[in-house]
Write a protein that holds these residues in place. Structure first.
Motif, PDB file in Angstrom:
ATOM      1  N   THR A 198     -10.813 -47.716 -29.777  1.00  0.00           N
ATOM      2  CA  THR A 198     -11.361 -48.867 -30.497  1.00  0.00           C
ATOM      3  C   THR A 198     -11.334 -48.648 -32.002  1.00  0.00           C
ATOM      4  OG1 THR A 198     -12.874 -49.218 -28.632  1.00  0.00           O
ATOM      5  CG2 THR A 198     -13.326 -50.439 -30.658  1.00  0.00           C
ATOM      6  N   TYR A 199     -10.809 -49.640 -32.716  1.00  0.00           N
ATOM      7  CA  TYR A 199     -10.847 -49.657 -34.176  1.00  0.00           C
ATOM      8  C   TYR A 199     -11.982 -50.584 -34.580  1.00  0.00           C
ATOM      9  CZ  TYR A 199      -9.336 -51.041 -38.924  1.00  0.00           C
ATOM     10  OH  TYR A 199      -9.275 -51.336 -40.266  1.00  0.00           O
ATOM     11  N   ILE A 200     -12.916 -50.091 -35.392  1.00  0.00           N
ATOM     12  CA  ILE A 200     -14.082 -50.867 -35.813  1.00  0.00           C
ATOM     13  C   ILE A 200     -14.037 -51.041 -37.327  1.00  0.00           C
ATOM     14  CG2 ILE A 200     -16.598 -51.018 -35.825  1.00  0.00           C
ATOM     15  CD1 ILE A 200     -16.613 -49.079 -33.451  1.00  0.00           C
ATOM     16  N   ARG A 201     -14.181 -52.264 -37.772  1.00  0.00           N
ATOM     17  CA  ARG A 201     -14.228 -52.552 -39.203  1.00  0.00           C
ATOM     18  C   ARG A 201     -15.295 -53.616 -39.441  1.00  0.00           C
ATOM     19  NH1 ARG A 201     -11.028 -57.171 -40.514  1.00  0.00           N
ATOM     20  NH2 ARG A 201      -9.957 -58.004 -38.670  1.00  0.00           N
ATOM     21  N   ASN A 202     -15.580 -53.900 -40.716  1.00  0.00           N
ATOM     22  CA  ASN A 202     -16.624 -54.879 -41.019  1.00  0.00           C
ATOM     23  C   ASN A 202     -16.221 -55.746 -42.201  1.00  0.00           C
ATOM     24  OD1 ASN A 202     -17.107 -52.609 -42.899  1.00  0.00           O
ATOM     25  ND2 ASN A 202     -18.901 -53.816 -43.525  1.00  0.00           N
ATOM     26  N   VAL A 203     -16.817 -56.928 -42.247  1.00  0.00           N
ATOM     27  CA  VAL A 203     -16.695 -57.846 -43.382  1.00  0.00           C
ATOM     28  C   VAL A 203     -18.117 -58.200 -43.790  1.00  0.00           C
ATOM     29  CG1 VAL A 203     -15.888 -60.114 -44.167  1.00  0.00           C
ATOM     30  CG2 VAL A 203     -14.492 -58.765 -42.556  1.00  0.00           C
ATOM     31  N   THR A 204     -18.495 -57.902 -45.036  1.00  0.00           N
ATOM     32  CA  THR A 204     -19.878 -58.122 -45.455  1.00  0.00           C
ATOM     33  C   THR A 204     -20.119 -59.575 -45.849  1.00  0.00           C
ATOM     34  OG1 THR A 204     -19.389 -57.482 -47.747  1.00  0.00           O
ATOM     35  CG2 THR A 204     -20.148 -55.748 -46.251  1.00  0.00           C
TER      36      THR A 204
END
Length: 277
Positions: free
Chosen positions: A143-149
Motif C-alpha cells: 500500500t502506498y499512502i499519501r495525503n492532501v491537506t
C-alpha cells in the motif's frame, strides 16, 4: 503505416497505467501516484459490476480490499498483502485487531489520539507536528499512502491552514480516499493533487464538517465509483442522499463490510451505506 505502429504503443501504455503499483521498500525513491496518472489519462474509466461482502468468499482474492465500518469516521482497510489500516483513529472505535497503520485528524478528539496503542507500527498525523503541513508519502507492504491537506475551522471563526488531511490509499490498483474532517469545498489544485478516487469515504453530518449541499458538490466532482458515507451526526443519511439525482445509485448494506476490487467497481456511482452508519 505510422498509425499501425502507434496502436501497439498505445496498448502498452494503457496496460502500464492500469497495472497495480508494485510494493516498494521503505527508504527507496518516492513512489509515483498511479491515481494522479490515471486521472489525467483515463478520466472516464468505468468498470462492470459490484459485489457486496455477502456475495463473496470469506477470504480475500488477490486483488480485493476489504473495508469495514468501525464507527464515526473510522474504517478498517485490509489489503490483499495483509496490511491493516484504521482511518481517523482515536481509540474510541477500536477495530477487532490492532491495525498496522492509523491515520488521524485533529479537528475533534474523536478523530485522533496522542496516546495510541504502542503496538501500532505506523501513526500518521493529518496535521504538521513541526509547523509545516503534513506530508506523507510512504509505502507499507502493498500500500502506498499519501495525503492532501485542507484547512479546518479554529477558534473565533478563523481557519487553521492545513489542519486536516485527505488520506489516499493506493493498493491493488484501487485509489481509496478518506476526506477526514473536511471543512470547506476543494479547489482545482486540491482535485489535481487528489487525482482519481475509486472509493470515497465522505462525512455526512450535514454541518459539523460541511452542509449536505456543499459536500455533495465535492462528491459529484470527484466522480468516485463507490461512495461510503461516515460521520453521521444529527440529520438522517437520507438528507445527504437527496442531494443526488439519477446519475447516482443508492443502497443500504446488510453488513458493516464490503470487499472491492478494480474489476468489481460499479459502473454507475453508488452511495453504499454500510451497517452502523
Amino acid at each position: 503505416m505510422l498509425r499501425y505502429l502507434l496502436l501497439p504503443f498505445a496498448a502498452i501504455s494503457l496496460l502500464y497505467f492500469l497495472s497495480p503499483m508494485p510494493a516498494l521498500a521503505q527508504g527507496s525513491a518516492q513512489p509515483i501516484s498511479q491515481c494522479q496518472a490515471i486521472a489525467q489519462v483515463l478520466p472516464d474509466v468505468a468498470f462492470a459490476s459490484f459485489k457486496p461482502q455477502s456475495a463473496l468468499n470469506a477470504h480475500l482474492a488477490s486483488d480485493e480490499v476489504k473495508i469495514t465500518y468501525i464507527g464515526h469516521s473510522t474504517f478498517l482497510i485490509e489489503t490483499p498483502g495483509g496490511v491493516s489500516i484504521a482511518t481517523d483513529y482515536s481509540g474510541w472505535y477500536v477495530p477487532p485487531k490492532t491495525p498496522d497503520v492509523v491515520t488521524m485528524n485533529k479537528a475533534h478528539s474523536s478523530h485522533y489520539t496522542l496516546t495510541p496503542d504502542p503496538a501500532i507500527q505506523h501513526v500518521l498525523h493529518g496535521w504538521g507536528d513541526d509547523g509545516d503541513p503534513a506530508d506523507h508519502d510512504v509505502v507499507i507492504g502493498d500500500t502506498y499512502i499519501r495525503n492532501v491537506t485542507t484547512d479546518i475551522r479554529a477558534g473565533g471563526g478563523m481557519m487553521e491552514p492545513d489542519g486536516n488531511s485527505i488520506f489516499i490509499f493506493e493498493v491493488a490498483g484501487l485509489c481509496i480516499g478518506h476526506l477526514g474532517h473536511l471543512h470547506h469545498e476543494l479547489d482545482e489544485s486540491d482535485y489535481a493533487e487528489i487525482g482519481r478516487l475509486d472509493v470515497l469515504m465522505v462525512p455526512v453530518d450535514g454541518g459539523l464538517t460541511m452542509g449536505a449541499e456543499s459536500m455533495s458538490r465535492v462528491v459529484t466532482r470527484l466522480r468516485s465509483a463507490l461512495i461510503l458515507p461516515m460521520h453521521r451526526r444529527g440529520p438522517p443519511v437520507t438528507n445527504f442522499l437527496q442531494m443526488f439525482g439519477d446519475t447516482f445509485d443508492r443502497s443500504f448494506a446488510v453488513e458493516a463490510s464490503v470487499s472491492v476490487s478494480v474489476r468489481s467497481l460499479p459502473r454507475k456511482p453508488l452511495i453504499y451505506i454500510l451497517q452502523g452508519v
